[in-house]
Design an enzyme around this catalytic site. Structure first.
Site, PDB file in Angstrom:
ATOM      1  N   PHE A 158       5.102 -30.075  17.213  1.00 40.02           N
ATOM      2  CA  PHE A 158       4.609 -30.547  15.918  1.00 40.02           C
ATOM      3  C   PHE A 158       5.067 -31.959  15.597  1.00 40.02           C
ATOM      4  O   PHE A 158       4.464 -32.637  14.776  1.00 40.02           O
ATOM      5  CB  PHE A 158       5.070 -29.590  14.790  1.00 40.02           C
ATOM      6  CG  PHE A 158       6.489 -29.826  14.347  1.00 40.02           C
ATOM      7  CD1 PHE A 158       6.789 -30.824  13.421  1.00 40.02           C
ATOM      8  CD2 PHE A 158       7.542 -29.081  14.856  1.00 40.02           C
ATOM      9  CE1 PHE A 158       8.098 -31.065  13.016  1.00 40.02           C
ATOM     10  CE2 PHE A 158       8.848 -29.317  14.456  1.00 40.02           C
ATOM     11  CZ  PHE A 158       9.123 -30.308  13.541  1.00 40.02           C
ATOM     12  N   LYS A 182      -3.478 -28.109  23.956  1.00 43.51           N
ATOM     13  CA  LYS A 182      -3.134 -27.078  22.960  1.00 43.51           C
ATOM     14  C   LYS A 182      -2.057 -27.704  22.076  1.00 43.51           C
ATOM     15  O   LYS A 182      -0.877 -27.691  22.397  1.00 43.51           O
ATOM     16  CB  LYS A 182      -2.602 -25.822  23.665  1.00 43.51           C
ATOM     17  CG  LYS A 182      -2.760 -24.515  22.904  1.00 43.51           C
ATOM     18  CD  LYS A 182      -2.126 -24.479  21.514  1.00 43.51           C
ATOM     19  CE  LYS A 182      -0.631 -24.306  21.526  1.00 43.51           C
ATOM     20  NZ  LYS A 182      -0.044 -24.449  20.158  1.00 43.51           N
ATOM     21  N   GLU A 185       0.162 -25.776  16.190  1.00 45.16           N
ATOM     22  CA  GLU A 185      -0.658 -25.185  15.132  1.00 45.16           C
ATOM     23  C   GLU A 185      -0.176 -25.608  13.742  1.00 45.16           C
ATOM     24  O   GLU A 185      -0.844 -25.352  12.745  1.00 45.16           O
ATOM     25  CB  GLU A 185      -0.683 -23.654  15.256  1.00 45.16           C
ATOM     26  CG  GLU A 185       0.669 -22.953  15.091  1.00 45.16           C
ATOM     27  CD  GLU A 185       1.505 -22.889  16.387  1.00 45.16           C
ATOM     28  OE1 GLU A 185       1.520 -23.883  17.144  1.00 45.16           O
ATOM     29  OE2 GLU A 185       2.154 -21.863  16.598  1.00 45.16           O
ATOM     30  N   SER A 235      10.536 -27.155  22.330  1.00 47.67           N
ATOM     31  CA  SER A 235      11.938 -26.741  22.302  1.00 47.67           C
ATOM     32  C   SER A 235      12.368 -26.186  23.661  1.00 47.67           C
ATOM     33  O   SER A 235      11.530 -25.757  24.464  1.00 47.67           O
ATOM     34  CB  SER A 235      12.127 -25.682  21.219  1.00 47.67           C
ATOM     35  OG  SER A 235      11.301 -24.572  21.509  1.00 47.67           O
ATOM     36  N   CYS A 290      12.745 -35.920  18.934  1.00 50.61           N
ATOM     37  CA  CYS A 290      13.532 -35.467  20.096  1.00 50.61           C
ATOM     38  C   CYS A 290      14.508 -36.547  20.516  1.00 50.61           C
ATOM     39  O   CYS A 290      15.447 -36.280  21.252  1.00 50.61           O
ATOM     40  CB  CYS A 290      12.609 -35.125  21.244  1.00 50.61           C
ATOM     41  SG  CYS A 290      11.654 -36.533  21.772  1.00 50.61           S
TER      42      CYS A 290
HETATM   43  P1  NAD Z   1       8.100 -25.389  19.922  1.00 56.66           P
HETATM   44  O1  NAD Z   1       8.760 -25.181  21.234  1.00 56.66           O
HETATM   45  O2  NAD Z   1       8.290 -24.376  18.850  1.00 56.66           O
HETATM   46  O3  NAD Z   1       6.500 -25.509  20.111  1.00 56.66           O
HETATM   47  C1  NAD Z   1       5.949 -26.359  21.079  1.00 56.66           C
HETATM   48  C2  NAD Z   1       4.616 -25.775  21.527  1.00 56.66           C
HETATM   49  O4  NAD Z   1       4.835 -24.489  22.100  1.00 56.66           O
HETATM   50  C3  NAD Z   1       3.612 -25.590  20.387  1.00 56.66           C
HETATM   51  O5  NAD Z   1       2.343 -25.966  20.849  1.00 56.66           O
HETATM   52  C4  NAD Z   1       3.690 -24.099  20.102  1.00 56.66           C
HETATM   53  O6  NAD Z   1       2.464 -23.572  19.657  1.00 56.66           O
HETATM   54  C5  NAD Z   1       4.063 -23.504  21.440  1.00 56.66           C
HETATM   55  N1  NAD Z   1       4.891 -22.289  21.301  1.00 56.66           N
HETATM   56  C6  NAD Z   1       5.790 -22.019  20.318  1.00 56.66           C
HETATM   57  N2  NAD Z   1       6.359 -20.814  20.527  1.00 56.66           N
HETATM   58  C7  NAD Z   1       5.818 -20.314  21.662  1.00 56.66           C
HETATM   59  C8  NAD Z   1       6.008 -19.096  22.386  1.00 56.66           C
HETATM   60  N3  NAD Z   1       6.875 -18.166  21.992  1.00 56.66           N
HETATM   61  N4  NAD Z   1       5.285 -18.906  23.515  1.00 56.66           N
HETATM   62  C9  NAD Z   1       4.410 -19.841  23.935  1.00 56.66           C
HETATM   63  N5  NAD Z   1       4.189 -21.009  23.267  1.00 56.66           N
HETATM   64  C10 NAD Z   1       4.888 -21.251  22.155  1.00 56.66           C
HETATM   65  O7  NAD Z   1       8.528 -26.843  19.413  1.00 56.66           O
HETATM   66  P2  NAD Z   1       8.213 -27.525  18.012  1.00 56.66           P
HETATM   67  O8  NAD Z   1       9.043 -26.881  16.968  1.00 56.66           O
HETATM   68  O9  NAD Z   1       6.761 -27.663  17.801  1.00 56.66           O
HETATM   69  O10 NAD Z   1       8.759 -29.007  18.297  1.00 56.66           O
HETATM   70  C11 NAD Z   1      10.086 -29.369  18.156  1.00 56.66           C
HETATM   71  C12 NAD Z   1      10.839 -29.275  19.474  1.00 56.66           C
HETATM   72  O11 NAD Z   1      10.222 -30.098  20.451  1.00 56.66           O
HETATM   73  C13 NAD Z   1      12.268 -29.764  19.380  1.00 56.66           C
HETATM   74  O12 NAD Z   1      13.075 -28.889  20.115  1.00 56.66           O
HETATM   75  C14 NAD Z   1      12.214 -31.138  20.020  1.00 56.66           C
HETATM   76  O13 NAD Z   1      13.432 -31.594  20.573  1.00 56.66           O
HETATM   77  C15 NAD Z   1      11.218 -30.908  21.082  1.00 56.66           C
HETATM   78  N6  NAD Z   1      10.645 -32.155  21.540  1.00 56.66           N
HETATM   79  C16 NAD Z   1      11.058 -32.630  22.739  1.00 56.66           C
HETATM   80  C17 NAD Z   1      10.570 -33.840  23.196  1.00 56.66           C
HETATM   81  C18 NAD Z   1      11.008 -34.377  24.501  1.00 56.66           C
HETATM   82  O14 NAD Z   1      10.436 -35.360  24.911  1.00 56.66           O
HETATM   83  N7  NAD Z   1      11.967 -33.818  25.182  1.00 56.66           N
HETATM   84  C19 NAD Z   1       9.648 -34.555  22.418  1.00 56.66           C
HETATM   85  C20 NAD Z   1       9.232 -34.033  21.202  1.00 56.66           C
HETATM   86  C21 NAD Z   1       9.746 -32.823  20.777  1.00 56.66           C
END
Ligand code: NAD
Length: 506
Positions: A158, A182, A185, A235, A290
């Site tokens: 997000f 994808k 959401e 994450s 991040c």
């Molecule tokens: P998230 O992991 O909750 O979601 C990321 C994606 O995974 C979304 O599209 C979501 O729909 C999907 N997702 C969520 N739960 C899932 C599940 N149980 N099974 C399958 N798919 C699932 O992350 P977020 O809260 O949207 O974003 C924040 C996180 O992203 C933080 O941890 C941040 O550090 C990380 N991030 C990392 C970088 C990097 O370059 N390393 C960059 C941006 C964000």
């Protein structure tokens, strides 16, 4: 979830497949909030397996001719797309602010960094050049080419709804693949806005598709035999899950995870610069980056000199809705995330850290239901506290005091995350030693958020990256293509003759 009476009045975000918005039925919907007012702003379609199947089939069909389209024609479309994103930058930034909450100037910055990757992709003809060796054996030539994989997917978080997809799809598409995105959401509209611009730039239908959804859509992607590679950013637990599941299903995977970025401040550092940097990197985008700094590691007597400077700045920070040009820090993305960040502040207090700035008292007049949390600053944090070990992803900065450079280095290197790190010092020797000794993927020297420019690649180490390939830059192009080496000999009477021995150069 079925739309309620109120939701039916709201905007609707559906998938984008085959160059147009999805007109098929939608079984499940999710709420999209405007975090500054704390109310639903739209509803988003949540894809099931059949929608993902349709998107992949559409993409696969379109890719057959796209992969054969000339480099010149593909590059022209990338240039046209670049112009459209540049022209509509502010509109796209507003879309980001409405659903994510970040302030508009920050949202424009996000689009700018995404644009850099589009610009890099415009150099595709040069980047895709192979190698040629004449006469590797007598009258035999060898050369290498890189070809697209087919259909590839991106699953994004997000916190950068425009930039993170742009880390992926410009290179994937320019290289001749079809892409299925994808997005999160929580703030899905940016993806459709981008899809429309790409279509307007002349991209053939089916090459860039957006499938909205949650775990159901993600699992359909991970198991889909028609998808050759998956790029993920999010994450750490989900990154690990994506990597394990998709590689088990035979896909190429790069999965970037969470972070806990340290900023080490040595006693000789410019403390005015360090204080500004700590604020900008700690609280920009409300800590939801991040590459945010979440731990300040102060060496020797630095804390006593640096903290007053940080606190003085924090008290002037303007928290408010992202579309108000006076605001410097917007709300958190959702109510649930707000509650999670507040619970970490409580845990920090219980664990004995000193909460020297408490953002829970911040109120934004006229926006009482918004998900606002002011800047929080903890002093005297230790490595066993959850505010140190966990990624909080909010406006909470922890100060860990250490005596020496070696202690600072050991703290950083013991952390499970290894996305970004910064050192502030005026000692070139110390900085050079740090860049060599630190076990982190992206290092800033007097630069708090060292996000690489587009012609380098972005990625962390350890729990911040699963897979061996970073995103964008040359590594991105490698990821979305596979190499082929051709060894050729044109008929010449000298080559005749039966020889069952292994081919040798001669
Ligand atoms: P998230 O992991 O909750 O979601 C990321 C994606 O995974 C979304 O599209 C979501 O729909 C999907 N997702 C969520 N739960 C899932 C599940 N149980 N099974 C399958 N798919 C699932 O992350 P977020 O809260 O949207 O974003 C924040 C996180 O992203 C933080 O941890 C941040 O550090 C990380 N991030 C990392 C970088 C990097 O370059 N390393 C960059 C941006 C964000």
């Amino acid at each position: 979830m079925a739309p309620s009476g109120t939701q039916a009045q709201l905007g609707t975000v559906t998938h984008w497949i085959g160059g147009k918005a999805w007109e098929g039925s939608v079984a499940r919907w999710g709420d999209v909030y405007n975090p500054a007012i704390g109310e639903p702003a739209a509803r988003v379609a949540l894809a099931d397996q059949a929608v993902v199947d349709h998107a992949v089939a559409t993409a696969a069909k379109a890719q057959q001719s796209w992969g054969r389209t000339s480099l010149a024609a593909r590059t022209r479309i990338m240039f046209a797309f670049r112009e459209l994103v540049e022209r509509r930058k502010r509109d796209l930034a507003e879309v980001l602010t409405r659903e994510h909450g970040k302030v508009l100037s920050d949202a424009v910055g996000e689009v700018n960094r995404g644009l850099e990757v589009i610009e890099f992709a415009c150099g595709l003809p040069h980047l895709l050049k192979g190698e040629f060796s004449e006469n590797v054996s007598t009258d035999v030539d060898s050369y290498s080419i890189r070809q697209p994989l087919g259909v590839v997917a991106g699953i994004t978080p997000f916190n950068f709804p425009a930039m993170v997809p742009m880390w992926m799809f410009p290179l994937a598409v320019a290289a001749g693949n079809a892409f299925v995105l994808k997005p999160s959401e929580k703030d899905p509209s940016a993806a459709n806005f981008i899809a429309q611009l790409f279509a307007d730039a002349g991209l053939p239908a089916g090459i860039f598709n957006v499938v909205h959804g949650d775990k159901v859509a993600v699992d359909a992607i991970l198991g889909h035999p028609g998808i050759a590679a998956v790029s993920f950013v999010g994450s750490t637990p989900i990154a690990k899950y994506i990597y394990e599941t998709a590689t088990r299903n035979g896909k190429r995977v790069q999965a970037l995870g969470g972070a806990k970025n340290h900023m080490v401040v040595l006693p000789d550092a410019d403390l005015e610069l360090a204080a500004d940097s700590a604020i900008n990197a700690g609280y920009g985008s409300t800590g939801q980056r991040c590459m945010a700094i979440s731990v300040l590691v102060t060496v020797g007597d630095v804390a006593d000199r640096l903290l007053p400077r940080i606190q003085e700045r924090l008290r002037k920070l303007k928290v408010g809705p992202g579309l108000d040009s006076a605001s410097e820090m917007g709300p958190l993305v959702t109510k649930e995330h707000h509650a999670r960040v507040v619970s970490y502040v409580e845990q920090g207090q219980k664990a004995g850290a000193a909460l020297v700035e408490d953002g829970r008292t911040t109120k934004v007049s006229g926006h009482e239901q918004g998900f606002f949390l002011g800047p929080c600053l903890f002093d005297k944090v230790t490595a066993d506290m959850s505010i140190y070990t966990d990624e909080i992803f909010g406006p909470v900065l922890s100060v860990v005091r250490v005596e020496t450079y070696d202690e600072a280095l050991s703290l950083v290197n013991s952390n499970a995350f290894a996305n970004g790190v910064a050192i502030f010092t005026n000692d070139g020797g110390a900085a050079r030693r740090f860049q060599h000794e630190v076990h982190v993927g992206m290092v800033g020297i007097n630069v708090p958020i060292p996000v690489p420019v587009s012609y380098y690649s972005f990625g962390g180490w350890k729990s911040s990256l699963f897979g061996d390939s970073h995103v964008y830059g040359r590594e991105g192009l490698q990821f979305y293509t596979r190499g082929k080496v051709i060894t050729s000999r044109w008929p010449d009477p000298r080559h005749r003759g039966v020889n069952l021995g292994f081919p040798q150069t001669h």
